[in-house]
Design a protein around this motif. Structure first.
Motif, short mmCIF file in Angstrom:
data_model
loop_
_atom_site.label_atom_id
_atom_site.label_comp_id
_atom_site.label_asym_id
_atom_site.label_seq_id
_atom_site.Cartn_x
_atom_site.Cartn_y
_atom_site.Cartn_z
N SER A 324 0.83 -1.21 0.00
CA SER A 324 0.00 0.00 0.00
C SER A 324 0.85 1.25 0.00
O SER A 324 0.49 2.26 -0.60
CB SER A 324 -0.95 -0.01 1.21
OG SER A 324 -0.31 0.43 2.39
N ALA A 332 -5.36 2.35 5.83
CA ALA A 332 -6.72 1.80 5.91
C ALA A 332 -7.17 1.72 7.37
O ALA A 332 -6.40 1.32 8.25
CB ALA A 332 -6.75 0.41 5.29
N LEU A 334 -8.79 0.17 10.53
CA LEU A 334 -9.05 -1.18 11.04
C LEU A 334 -10.17 -1.17 12.09
O LEU A 334 -11.05 -2.02 12.06
CB LEU A 334 -7.78 -1.79 11.64
CG LEU A 334 -6.75 -2.31 10.64
CD1 LEU A 334 -5.49 -2.78 11.36
CD2 LEU A 334 -7.33 -3.46 9.81
N LEU A 396 -8.53 -5.46 2.99
CA LEU A 396 -8.00 -4.09 2.95
C LEU A 396 -8.37 -3.48 1.61
O LEU A 396 -8.46 -4.17 0.60
CB LEU A 396 -6.48 -4.12 3.16
CG LEU A 396 -6.04 -4.77 4.47
CD1 LEU A 396 -4.52 -4.83 4.59
CD2 LEU A 396 -6.64 -4.03 5.67
N GLN A 401 -5.54 -8.85 2.07
CA GLN A 401 -6.30 -9.15 3.29
C GLN A 401 -5.36 -9.59 4.40
O GLN A 401 -4.22 -9.94 4.15
CB GLN A 401 -7.39 -10.19 3.02
CG GLN A 401 -6.86 -11.52 2.51
CD GLN A 401 -8.00 -12.54 2.31
OE1 GLN A 401 -9.12 -12.18 1.94
NE2 GLN A 401 -7.70 -13.81 2.57
N ARG A 402 -5.85 -9.50 5.62
CA ARG A 402 -5.03 -9.82 6.78
C ARG A 402 -5.83 -10.60 7.81
O ARG A 402 -7.00 -10.30 8.05
CB ARG A 402 -4.54 -8.53 7.48
CG ARG A 402 -3.45 -7.78 6.75
CD ARG A 402 -2.13 -8.54 6.76
NE ARG A 402 -1.06 -7.79 6.10
CZ ARG A 402 -0.82 -7.82 4.78
NH1 ARG A 402 -1.57 -8.55 3.98
NH2 ARG A 402 0.19 -7.13 4.30
N ASP A 409 4.21 -4.59 7.52
CA ASP A 409 2.99 -3.91 7.96
C ASP A 409 3.32 -2.84 9.00
O ASP A 409 4.20 -3.02 9.85
CB ASP A 409 2.00 -4.90 8.58
CG ASP A 409 1.32 -5.79 7.53
OD1 ASP A 409 1.60 -5.62 6.32
OD2 ASP A 409 0.52 -6.66 7.93
#
Lengths: 438, 438
Positions: A324, A332, A334, A396, A401-402, A409
């Motif tokens: 990103s 983003a 969370l 995301l 995705q996470r 990160d």
């Protein structure tokens, strides 16, 4: 009881004009403290106060000799590389310094010409831990977090019988606390794949953050004495943001019977800025328990604590990833939460409980709130909760995705106080980055 | 690998003649460090080394300027009120200083006339914590203790599945560590008398000691790095005695799920003297696991650790009471144990495990061994074990009995190394007294 005073007047503006709108979160009503130096230099770190997008160099200000009385005494402790000496002075000194700084920085101050050369840009600054933290204690004050996590570790017994009576806390690691941390993914033992097998060993596979607030102790107590609930606020210098990184797989294997150890002590990231308790006065709110909840024992119970024991602080967690950042996406969101809604216990209750047995707190000690998950799933303060223990990946906006954190990160936590008719009081942010395991 | 050298020569004697028999435990082969001042004065505390019944004032010795090279550099750090700066220098400096002190204090030294005036009597000294302890970690390395205690807290599950793989440890409180402590009985919450009732609150009813050794970290590691098992010894400055007082009733109610907190953090008493790892070299012994025991994971396993990972240190716990002191009875023996027999993990394994995740140790950090109960019931390191959870009172020779500690009780822990043909290496003692609750 601290009440609002001249420094909280919403009509005040500063001759540092960037302080006069809500963009920085550092209006003249805030005046948070940090320890800083110009980025990239090897100069000495020194205390500073934020005003708009600038920092007042307090060590340089002390040399001007323009304050008097308690304010001058307080300022004269701000010449080293930590705030411990200021913290040790006590609330009367903190208040006097805040008042003197407010008057010096407000529009029309006769000191403007002398102080202006002592300002530097926050954009050019780097920070260190604002205090030498002697001891770090982490609490566990969110009932919502304790219940959700409890379900994952002990499905049949999520909330233990002591939870609603004891402000649960444990000792953490002071040496690995820092600001703007970039740390290697921790390595360690995790559960064997089958009973009787050797445990597994390697880089953590379930690395997580924890959204917390930190509480910096100002004046301490002598060993053997205790701090009464209604005196507790006098002992608190201020609050910061705290990210208590957690290695969930290491934690699950090691934590019985004596609690988390290597799962937590590799890094804990605080924000550089400490917002003083006095700056937070306008955001105190009632702290009440529901009708079905037990009332605390007398040493944790008072009218003042119920009337104004909580702080209305909003928090938000954001993430960026290697991908990103390369693509210049915005961080983003969370989750978001609120200190007053997340906490089953107050700051004052944490202090009173910590010292009820005679344990001595010292200037610069840090208390963590514990993960501040709110009542709603979107208010969860960790990936363990947001991803339901890794079973529900989080999408995301840029397509990744996470479940847990990956190398590269970066977790950004922001906090602020807002209400109609009052300038926004910001905490800045805590920033931490996961590097590959060594 | 450290081996024996000139300083361990059993033929050495000192011109301080009280060092030349086994009465003090401080022969010239020992040379332990403390921070002291003359009792009853308000003078500055300063580092000292014990020789016989005397103390060498290291700050004064530094002024003589009689050492050279690394020894002089090391001595020049011994001018403040802690040993942290010396600890930070590393093993080459510690060894050089020990050698220079050994030569200066031995019979026939040409420095005798210059150093003799710098000696003072231990009987006239008072001590403070020998280092500023940044972080305190307590381990749990006795299988016997873990099993006996486990039976009391979890009858159906005494030894958890991680025990034989993970050197279990947790963070303790640094601020309440001290020497020669007299502390008020802690107050706190204990279990409700019936499920659903409010907890009880008041002075601890099950106050206990814990027989431990403390490990002072010398040089640390950078955050993110780890210390390999076979390098761990280089990072250890020395060992001391540690009494980790415990409020068993508070612990039983508070400790789930995050471990002991107020049950432990009101006080922890160490001996003033630190016996260096180099002084303990002659007492290293093999560290082996029984045939049925799992071998540790590779990061906790090495030939060196097996060959000489343990230390043969004998320990004894004694008690006096208000009544026994008034009647001038000698302290009564409670139990005796041995570090090498009690430990399921070694000092090196504790260091390697603590840092495997990148946690940074710092000079002056203290690691506790955990209660060093040996295999026999008479070797138990706490009253909880000796009295079978309070069910079997212990008879004291002057007619009193104890299950847990009463107000006025004083616990004395002694430690020493002994073997045929080598002078007795003593640790002095840790002394702590229980005062009435405030």
């Amino acid at each position: 009881m601290t009440t609002l005073n001249e420094t909280h007047d919403t009509a005040l503006t500063s001759w540092v004009t960037t302080a006069n709108d809500d963009s920085t979160g550092f209006p003249i009503q805030n005046l948070p403290f940090a320890v800083f130096r110009k980025q990239g230099t090897q100069g000495a770190f020194r205390p500073g106060v934020a005003i708009g997008d600038r920092i007042v160099d307090l060590a340089a200000l002390a040399k001007l000799n323009v304050f008097e009385g308690l304010a001058a005494q307080a300022l004269n402790t701000c010449t080293g590389d930590s705030l411990n000496a200021l913290m040790a002075l006590g609330r009367d000194h903190w208040r006097a310094l805040r008042l003197a700084l407010s008057r010096a920085l407000r529009t029309g101050s006769p000191l403007q010409a002398q102080i202006e050369p002592l300002l530097s840009a926050q954009a050019d600054a780097e920070y260190t831990t604002p205090a030498r933290i002697g001891d770090y204690t982490d609490f566990y004050i969110s009932l919502h977090h304790a219940t959700t996590i409890g379900k994952q570790f002990r499905p049949d017994n999520p909330l233990l019988p002591n939870y609603k009576w004891v402000p649960i806390g444990y000792h953490g690691r002071a040496s690995s606390l820092g600001v703007n941390q970039a740390f290697p993914r921790p390595v360690g033992q995790t559960r064997p794949t089958a009973e009787g097998e050797a445990p597994q060993f390697g880089p953590c596979q379930r690395l997580d953050y924890e959204l917390e607030l930190g509480i910096f102790v100002g004046t301490g107590n002598a060993q053997g004495d205790r701090i009464a609930l209604d005196q507790a606020d006098e002992h608190v210098f201020g609050l910061c943001i705290l990210n208590d990184w957690s290695a969930r797989d290491i934690q699950a294997w090691e934590y019985q019977p004596l609690g988390p150890f290597l799962a937590k002590n590799f890094a804990s990231t605080i924000s550089p800025w400490i917002v003083t308790l006095e700056a937070l006065e306008p955001f105190r709110t009632a702290f009440t328990r529901g009708a079905g909840e037990p009332q605390p024992l007398p040493y944790l119970s008072s009218d003042t604590n119920r009337a104004r024991g909580a702080y209305d602080v909003r928090m938000e967690v954001l993430i960026t990833t290697q991908a990103s950042r390369a693509a210049r996406h915005a961080p983003a969101h969370l989750s978001a939460s609120n200190f007053s809604e997340a906490g089953y216990w107050t700051v004052a209750q944490m202090i009173a409980h910590h010292t009820v047995n005679g344990c001595n707190l010292q200037p610069g000690d840090l208390l963590g709130s514990g993960t501040l998950s709110g009542p709603q799933p979107s208010e969860a303060g960790s990936l363990l909760e947001l991803s339901n223990g890794g079973k529900a990946p989080i999408a995301l906006p840029w397509g990744e995705q996470r479940t847990f954190l990956e190398d590269g990160d970066q977790i950004i936590i922001r906090a602020e106080c807002q209400k109609a008719g009052y300038p926004r009081i910001g905490f800045g942010e805590s920033v931490g980055t996961v590097m590959p395991a060594r």
